[in-house]
Design a protein around this motif. Structure first.
Motif, PDB file in Angstrom:
ATOM      1  N   THR A   4      19.109  22.254  98.095  1.00 48.98           N
ATOM      2  CA  THR A   4      18.088  23.180  98.607  1.00 48.98           C
ATOM      3  C   THR A   4      16.876  23.283  97.692  1.00 48.98           C
ATOM      4  O   THR A   4      15.817  23.752  98.116  1.00 48.98           O
ATOM      5  N   ASP A   5      17.025  22.880  96.439  1.00 55.65           N
ATOM      6  CA  ASP A   5      15.909  22.998  95.491  1.00 55.65           C
ATOM      7  C   ASP A   5      16.067  21.917  94.432  1.00 55.65           C
ATOM      8  O   ASP A   5      17.074  21.863  93.732  1.00 55.65           O
ATOM      9  N   VAL A   6      15.056  21.053  94.345  1.00 51.71           N
ATOM     10  CA  VAL A   6      15.095  19.964  93.377  1.00 51.71           C
ATOM     11  C   VAL A   6      13.764  19.957  92.615  1.00 51.71           C
ATOM     12  O   VAL A   6      12.701  19.870  93.226  1.00 51.71           O
ATOM     13  N   LEU A   7      13.848  20.086  91.308  1.00 48.13           N
ATOM     14  CA  LEU A   7      12.660  20.015  90.464  1.00 48.13           C
ATOM     15  C   LEU A   7      12.929  19.016  89.347  1.00 48.13           C
ATOM     16  O   LEU A   7      13.847  19.187  88.557  1.00 48.13           O
TER      17      LEU A   7
ATOM     18  N   LEU B  81      18.828  20.900  89.781  1.00 47.56           N
ATOM     19  CA  LEU B  81      19.369  20.682  91.123  1.00 47.56           C
ATOM     20  C   LEU B  81      20.091  21.939  91.592  1.00 47.56           C
ATOM     21  O   LEU B  81      21.010  22.422  90.925  1.00 47.56           O
ATOM     22  N   THR B  82      19.673  22.469  92.732  1.00 51.72           N
ATOM     23  CA  THR B  82      20.364  23.600  93.354  1.00 51.72           C
ATOM     24  C   THR B  82      21.021  23.097  94.633  1.00 51.72           C
ATOM     25  O   THR B  82      20.341  22.551  95.507  1.00 51.72           O
TER      26      THR B  82
ATOM     27  N   VAL C  96      25.338  12.047  90.705  1.00 47.74           N
ATOM     28  CA  VAL C  96      23.916  11.752  90.509  1.00 47.74           C
ATOM     29  C   VAL C  96      23.808  10.256  90.228  1.00 47.74           C
ATOM     30  O   VAL C  96      24.590   9.713  89.427  1.00 47.74           O
ATOM     31  N   GLY C  97      22.841   9.586  90.861  1.00 44.05           N
ATOM     32  CA  GLY C  97      22.728   8.142  90.744  1.00 44.05           C
ATOM     33  C   GLY C  97      21.722   7.702  89.684  1.00 44.05           C
ATOM     34  O   GLY C  97      20.672   8.317  89.508  1.00 44.05           O
ATOM     35  N   ILE C  98      22.071   6.622  88.990  1.00 43.49           N
ATOM     36  CA  ILE C  98      21.166   5.958  88.041  1.00 43.49           C
ATOM     37  C   ILE C  98      20.977   4.524  88.540  1.00 43.49           C
ATOM     38  O   ILE C  98      21.964   3.791  88.705  1.00 43.49           O
ATOM     39  N   PRO C  99      19.738   4.076  88.835  1.00 41.97           N
ATOM     40  CA  PRO C  99      19.532   2.703  89.316  1.00 41.97           C
ATOM     41  C   PRO C  99      20.132   1.689  88.348  1.00 41.97           C
ATOM     42  O   PRO C  99      20.044   1.848  87.127  1.00 41.97           O
ATOM     43  N   LEU C 100      20.722   0.651  88.898  1.00 41.84           N
ATOM     44  CA  LEU C 100      21.380  -0.342  88.054  1.00 41.84           C
ATOM     45  C   LEU C 100      20.405  -1.028  87.103  1.00 41.84           C
ATOM     46  O   LEU C 100      20.780  -1.420  85.991  1.00 41.84           O
ATOM     47  N   ASN C 101      19.133  -1.155  87.524  1.00 43.88           N
ATOM     48  CA  ASN C 101      18.167  -1.811  86.640  1.00 43.88           C
ATOM     49  C   ASN C 101      17.765  -0.929  85.461  1.00 43.88           C
ATOM     50  O   ASN C 101      17.081  -1.384  84.548  1.00 43.88           O
ATOM     51  N   LEU C 102      18.174   0.353  85.457  1.00 37.46           N
ATOM     52  CA  LEU C 102      17.860   1.258  84.350  1.00 37.46           C
ATOM     53  C   LEU C 102      19.102   1.659  83.553  1.00 37.46           C
ATOM     54  O   LEU C 102      18.976   2.385  82.560  1.00 37.46           O
ATOM     55  N   VAL C 103      20.272   1.203  83.957  1.00 34.05           N
ATOM     56  CA  VAL C 103      21.505   1.623  83.283  1.00 34.05           C
ATOM     57  C   VAL C 103      21.497   1.212  81.818  1.00 34.05           C
ATOM     58  O   VAL C 103      21.890   1.990  80.930  1.00 34.05           O
TER      59      VAL C 103
ATOM     60  N   GLU D 229      26.040  28.750  96.325  1.00 39.02           N
ATOM     61  CA  GLU D 229      25.063  27.869  95.690  1.00 39.02           C
ATOM     62  C   GLU D 229      25.310  27.829  94.183  1.00 39.02           C
ATOM     63  O   GLU D 229      25.853  28.770  93.604  1.00 39.02           O
ATOM     64  N   ILE D 230      24.878  26.743  93.576  1.00 39.09           N
ATOM     65  CA  ILE D 230      24.937  26.607  92.129  1.00 39.09           C
ATOM     66  C   ILE D 230      23.741  25.772  91.689  1.00 39.09           C
ATOM     67  O   ILE D 230      23.282  24.893  92.429  1.00 39.09           O
ATOM     68  N   THR D 231      23.223  26.058  90.499  1.00 39.88           N
ATOM     69  CA  THR D 231      22.097  25.293  89.933  1.00 39.88           C
ATOM     70  C   THR D 231      22.585  24.552  88.694  1.00 39.88           C
ATOM     71  O   THR D 231      23.176  25.143  87.785  1.00 39.88           O
ATOM     72  N   VAL D 232      22.335  23.250  88.671  1.00 38.27           N
ATOM     73  CA  VAL D 232      22.752  22.378  87.581  1.00 38.27           C
ATOM     74  C   VAL D 232      21.509  21.682  87.025  1.00 38.27           C
ATOM     75  O   VAL D 232      20.644  21.246  87.794  1.00 38.27           O
TER      76      VAL D 232
END
Length: 623
Positions: free
Chosen positions: A60-63, A80-81, A95-102, A146-149
């Protein structure tokens, strides 16, 4: 009578020496074979995870805050909410990390709503060309809650550095502007790119119709400003493939790609109320520009900050408040003033020392001390390959509790040494540790007792020596030393004449630069005075030899004058080189030229005054 007193004093000294040796010998303790203490480190839980119920998890909320450092480090903070619309609780998210940046990922960490640390691990799960990071909650997230991480991650070696001219550097980098999540994202989604303050952005790509400049060097990608998109599908499925990754290009001539090769840190903690930090740092320039200055951060309450290398003190600025982090203060090290520039491919070793207030980091409960401190005391914007920290605890009888298990524990001369080794350290990383130790009163009081005994022993020896030398001193009281008056007078006169000719050349040079004197006149003065100076140097040689052979005092004065003459020639050469580089446009600005020129002039004036002081010291012997 005198012999009797000397024999008596000798016995006292012998007894005091035996007593002192016994105390020192008793201070050596046999360390325990296997030191043990309690710890509350996290235990790897490795709970299985997947995408079951992912369609009912809504972001619901991404900054996203992206901080781009000119030194080549990119720090990202994702807030991340999420809302759980499942009928059952959930315990983690992906949460994803692109393989070209791992391979460029050096640090990641998750925090909860109250800044508490959440366990996060690489799950070895590959989805849509992304490696998934699993973040576990402290407590299960119930349905319709809800939870915010906050997810922090750092990358290196993403920006590309290249020169567009001799002193102009361009930097560009490509990355995903939005977090990669296997969940639908709606409502508020925004990404802020914070570029270096000294940079000038020449090009930045957009995502559909999103992407604007909102402040100096701050660019925003805000979903609510889009008329094309109103949400993001899982894995950004509704964004074109060629727009999932954007490229930003900017110019920055003040900083280039740099890294810390190693940090060897000593944190001395004494129950007497002392916390002293000593860090030996090796910094490396792996970019394309030469660097004259760089900045470091120390804790806000630091005192007596001292920076030096193998040659001597380094020039540093005053401590100033850090706008991004109120817990630290910033200072810069200027290599251009009294060292060489840090050229591409070179390394530089230096040391930073300072003290911290004991009461801010410790608490006392009878004979038990509790210490809470961040092991990464000196911070910076660079990537650090390795940091080795030794906590030296003086007067510790034993470690009762420690929050993080050290890599090594050693006991040496009444001190306990805890060793911690960190690799691939991010600028945003904190290594907070807390430990309790009991105070060993015997070791604590041993040092002042030894000092007092040493003072008493030295005073006893002094009294004996004074009494035995008293007769000899009385005989030598009226002895006078031969002083070569005529040679001193001739030497001082010739030296002052040489200084006057040098100052006349310097004034003529200034008037010629300001076009108040014809170049031909200046050339004549330079030739005439130069010839005379060379003649005076030859005339000085026999007088110098006589003075140096007279006694050690005169020899030291002559040697100091030779060193000062050589240093004055070096400063004149540096001024001429600086002026040549400025005329050729090799310096970044006129202000930099004027600042360095003023520094060299002040240094030359200081040398002139020192030379005059030594000449006057020689003249004082004529009285």
């Amino acid at each position: 009578m005198i012999k009797f007193m000397i024999r008596k004093n000798g016995k006292i000294i012998l007894l005091a020496g035996i007593f002192l040796f016994a105390i020192i010998f008793s201070s050596f303790q046999i360390p325990p074979e296997s030191p043990s203490f309690t710890s509350d480190e996290h235990v790897d839980i490795y709970t299985s995870t997947g995408l079951e119920g992912a369609e009912n998890i809504i972001m619901t909320d991404v900054l996203r805050n992206v901080n781009v450092s000119g030194s080549g480090v990119i720090n990202i903070g994702d807030r991340l909410t999420l809302l759980n619309r499942n009928s059952n609780p959930i315990t983690s998210i992906l949460v994803g990390i692109p393989l070209n940046l791992v391979d460029n990922l050096i640090f990641f960490r998750a925090r909860g709503e109250s800044k508490n640390m959440l366990f996060a691990e690489r799950s070895n799960l590959i989805m849509n060309d992304n490696e998934m990071i699993t973040i576990y909650f402290d407590n299960p997230l119930l349905p319709n809650q809800e939870i915010t991480v906050t997810f922090l991650h750092t990358y290196i070696n993403i920006p590309n550095y290249y020169l567009i001219s001799l002193d102009e550097q361009n930097i560009d980098f490509s990355m995903n502007p939005f977090p990669i999540l296997p969940y639908k994202t709606e409502k508020h989604v925004e990404t802020l790119f914070n570029m270096p303050a000294t940079s000038v952005v020449s090009d930045f790509e957009r995502v559909e119709d999103i992407g604007i400049k909102i402040l100096d060097n701050i660019y925003s990608y805000d979903l609510k400003l889009s008329i094309v998109l109103d949400n993001f599908d899982p894995f950004l499925g509704n964004i074109k493939e060629d727009e999932k990754e954007i490229t930003i290009t900017f110019q920055d001539n003040e900083v280039t790609q740099m890294q810390i090769e190693s940090v060897n840190r000593e944190i001395l903690i004494s129950a007497w109320g002392i916390i002293r930090i000593r860090e030996e740092i090796i910094i490396q320039n792996i970019g394309v520009l030469s660097i004259p200055i760089f900045a470091l951060n120390v804790p806000k309450s630091s005192k007596n900050v001292y920076v030096y290398d193998d040659i001597g003190d380094l020039e540093r600025s005053d401590l100033t408040d850090n706008e991004d982090n109120p817990e630290v203060k910033t200072f810069s090290i200027n290599l251009a003033s009294n060292r060489a520039l840090l050229i591409p491919g070179s390394k530089y070793r230096f040391t930073v020392e300072y003290k911290l207030p004991f009461e801010e980091y410790t608490s006392l409960n009878w004979l038990e001390e509790s210490v809470k401190i961040n092991l990464l005391t000196t911070t910076h914007e660079f990537y650090a390959i390795e940091e080795n920290t030794n906590i030296i605890i003086e007067g510790a009888n034993g470690i009762e509790y420690i929050s993080i298990t050290p890599d090594a524990v050693k006991h040496s001369r009444g001190s306990t040494i805890l060793t911690f080794i960190s690799k691939n350290v991010s600028p945003i990383e904190r290594y907070l540790i807390q430990f309790n130790f009991t105070v060993d009163l015997f070791n604590l009081l041993l040092r002042p007792i030894i000092i007092m005994l040493l003072i008493a022993l030295i005073m006893s020896i002094y009294v004996v020596i004074i009494k035995t030398r008293k007769t000899k001193e009385e005989k030598d009281e009226f002895k006078r030393e031969f002083i070569p008056i005529n040679e001193i007078r001739e030497f001082c006169s010739l030296y002052e004449e040489k200084n006057a000719l040098t100052l006349e050349i310097r004034r003529a040079e200034e008037e010629a630069k300001r076009k108040k004197m014809a170049k031909k006149t200046y050339s004549n003065i330079l030739t005439k005075n130069g010839t005379k100076i060379d003649q005076i140097k030859q005339e000085l040689l026999p007088f110098k030899k006589i003075l140096m052979e007279t006694n050690e005092t005169f020899e030291n004065i002559i040697k100091k004058l030779d060193v000062l003459d050589a240093e004055r020639v070096s400063v004149d050469d540096s001024l001429n080189l600086l002026e040549t580089r400025y005329k050729r446009g090799r310096l970044p600005s006129k202000a930099a030229y004027e600042k360095l020129s003023d520094d060299f002039v002040r240094r030359r004036n200081r040398i002139d005054r020192t030379i005059d002081k030594h000449i006057q010291q020689l003249r004082s012997y004529l009285l």
